[in-house]
Design an enzyme around this catalytic site. Structure first.
Site, PDB file in Angstrom:
ATOM      1  N   CYS A   1       0.840  -1.201   0.000  1.00 19.12           N
ATOM      2  CA  CYS A   1       0.000   0.000   0.000  1.00 19.12           C
ATOM      3  C   CYS A   1       0.881   1.260   0.000  1.00 19.12           C
ATOM      4  CB  CYS A   1      -0.958  -0.041   1.192  1.00 19.12           C
ATOM      5  SG  CYS A   1      -2.348   1.123   1.039  1.00 19.12           S
TER       6      CYS A   1
ATOM      7  N   HIS B   1      -3.396  -5.284  -0.040  1.00 21.90           N
ATOM      8  CA  HIS B   1      -2.887  -5.916   1.176  1.00 21.90           C
ATOM      9  C   HIS B   1      -3.134  -7.420   1.134  1.00 21.90           C
ATOM     10  CE1 HIS B   1      -2.034  -2.508   4.038  1.00 21.90           C
ATOM     11  NE2 HIS B   1      -2.721  -1.852   3.107  1.00 21.90           N
TER      12      HIS B   1
ATOM     13  N   GLU C   1      -1.874  -9.691   2.922  1.00 22.20           N
ATOM     14  CA  GLU C   1      -1.914 -10.257   4.280  1.00 22.20           C
ATOM     15  C   GLU C   1      -3.303 -10.138   4.911  1.00 22.20           C
ATOM     16  OE1 GLU C   1      -1.606  -5.948   5.175  1.00 22.20           O
ATOM     17  OE2 GLU C   1      -0.813  -7.285   3.624  1.00 22.20           O
TER      18      GLU C   1
END
Length: 440
Positions: free
Chosen positions: A130, A251, A253
């Site tokens: 990001c 993102h 994750e």
């Protein structure tokens, strides 16, 4: 003796984000990042976002990898703000809608840009998520859109517009990206891609993004509105060799199914897996290399006091020399440490080398300036006498050399030229070590 863990464990630096909690600032890093770094075999080292840390990054050596993630908008002046013709009214509206992101944090910018540039210079593995991808692009000379809705969405057909931020469905929001073939992202998500579409759904938490991609990077994914959602450096992408420089706008994750820790796609954790693989390889390469970062010499209290006295003496001497002012007698005692330091060296060898490089004798003005040099002021007259003695030795050397053959003289000149270069290099390193230690 316990082993040095900094040699054993690969270290990944992560800069924290500052937040206001109960009227006080706190620093934090998302735990998903930390879990994935630890889970794949590296140790996260959190760099606190506090004033002055950007000047202390050497203290975090050795650095085996850098992961940059969440944070506010990057200061537009850092990429020349060439990306926007936004009006004041539009800028005010952006600040109102994205209040938590538009509060620029210049200290975090400074810390992260220095780390990104360090990675680019040394080829230290870097993963930008990001904001971290935007930092990487800016550090490499690229630019950003200050607001995607104002600068991108309004200029394209409605069917191509993409919602990159949904505050009402923050973690659940997804949008399509098209993956570029033969890129790392394609390899990681290969089993989840339909051959005719090459698309996956990604999360999105941003209102800014890459405008002009820095020249060294290649795109890995695009949103339907044309925004670059991932890029990498193809010349620095070989995890087995410790090479990894990449930015992802989304993102991975946090791409997890609602209420569980199960990822949307098996490829989601691959970015962290490959990044840590590169970090481990980079650490091994660094440890086996003679160019590894040297550990600072630790002095005991007495030696440290003596070092500071010598530095103070040299600084005073430099001031006297450069300004040409007469020495204040009250300062003579402060110059003694520098004078004693110089007396420990054999100046004869140095003068021979200098005389080989320059056949001119010292002028009266140069002698006067030498008398003003702080580190030799304690007994300046003796230094001038020593220089005059060297002139006599020089005459003797010329007499001896006059009887030498051309080949012998040529060999001697080459030898002393080489010694002069070596002396200059060693002297530079020693002086740099002294100067860098002044503030400690």
């Amino acid at each position: 003796m316990s082993p040095d863990l900094s040699v054993i464990l690969p270290r990944v630096l992560i800069v924290s984000r500052r937040s206001l909690r109960k009227n006080k600032f706190v620093d934090f890093v998302g735990e998903y990042h930390l879990d994935l770094i630890v889970g794949h075999g590296a140790v996260p080292v959190i760099v606190p976002r506090v004033s002055g840390v950007h000047m202390l990054l050497d203290s975090f050596e050795p650095i085996h990898g850098v992961l940059l993630c969440e944070g506010e908008d990057i200061d537009p002046s850092l990429y020349e703000a060439e990306t926007s013709n936004l009006s004041l009214e539009e800028l005010e509206e952006i600040r109102r809608i994205h209040a938590s992101d538009t509060a620029i944090d210049r200290e975090k910018d400074s810390i992260e840009l220095r780390l990104a540039k360090l990675c680019l210079e040394r080829n230290i593995p870097y993963l930008g998520i990001c904001r971290g991808s935007q930092v990487l692009n800016v550090a490499s000379g690229g630019t950003l859109y200050q607001d995607i809705e104002k600068e991108v969405s309004k200029k394209i057909q409605e069917s191509q517009r993409v919602k990159h931020m949904d505050y009402d469905n923050y973690d659940g929001h997804r949008h399509v990206v098209k993956v570029v073939e033969n890129t790392p992202l394609h390899d990681w998500f290969r089993d989840s891609l339909e051959e005719d579409k090459m698309e996956i759904l990604v999360n999105s938490y941003h209102h800014q993004g890459v405008n002009r991609l820095a020249q060294r990077f290649v795109p890995m994914a695009f949103a339907p509105d044309g925004l670059i959602e991932g890029f990498y450096d193809p010349d620095a992408c070989n995890p087995e060799e410790g090479k990894f420089i990449m930015g992802l706008q989304f993102h991975p994750e946090r791409m997890r199914q609602d209420g569980t820790d199960k990822f949307d796609y098996p490829g989601c954790p691959r970015a962290y897996q490959e990044f840590v693989k590169a970090v481990i390889a980079y650490q091994k390469k660094l440890n086996s290399s003679t160019t590894s970062v040297p550990r600072p010499l630790k002095l005991d209290q007495a030696m440290e006091k003596k070092r500071k006295n010598i530095i103070r003496s040299f600084l005073l001497a430099r001031n006297i020399y450069t300004t040409g002012q007469r020495m204040n007698p009250s300062k003579e005692s402060e110059l003694q440490a520098g004078a004693e330091f110089l007396e420990a060296f054999d100046l004869v060898s140095l003068m021979i080398i200098l005389s080989m490089q320059s056949n001119t004798a010292l002028s009266l003005q140069q002698e006067n300036r030498l008398k003003q040099m702080g580190a030799t002021v304690r007994n300046a007259g003796s230094y001038i006498e020593r220089l005059k003695m060297n002139e006599k030795r020089e005459d003797l050397a010329k007499h001896v050399m006059g009887k030498m053959s051309v080949e012998q003289l040529s060999d001697m000149l080459s030898f002393y030229h080489m010694m002069g270069q070596i002396c200059s290099e060693v002297l530079d390193r020693k002086l740099n070590g002294i100067v860098h230690g002044i503030g400690s």
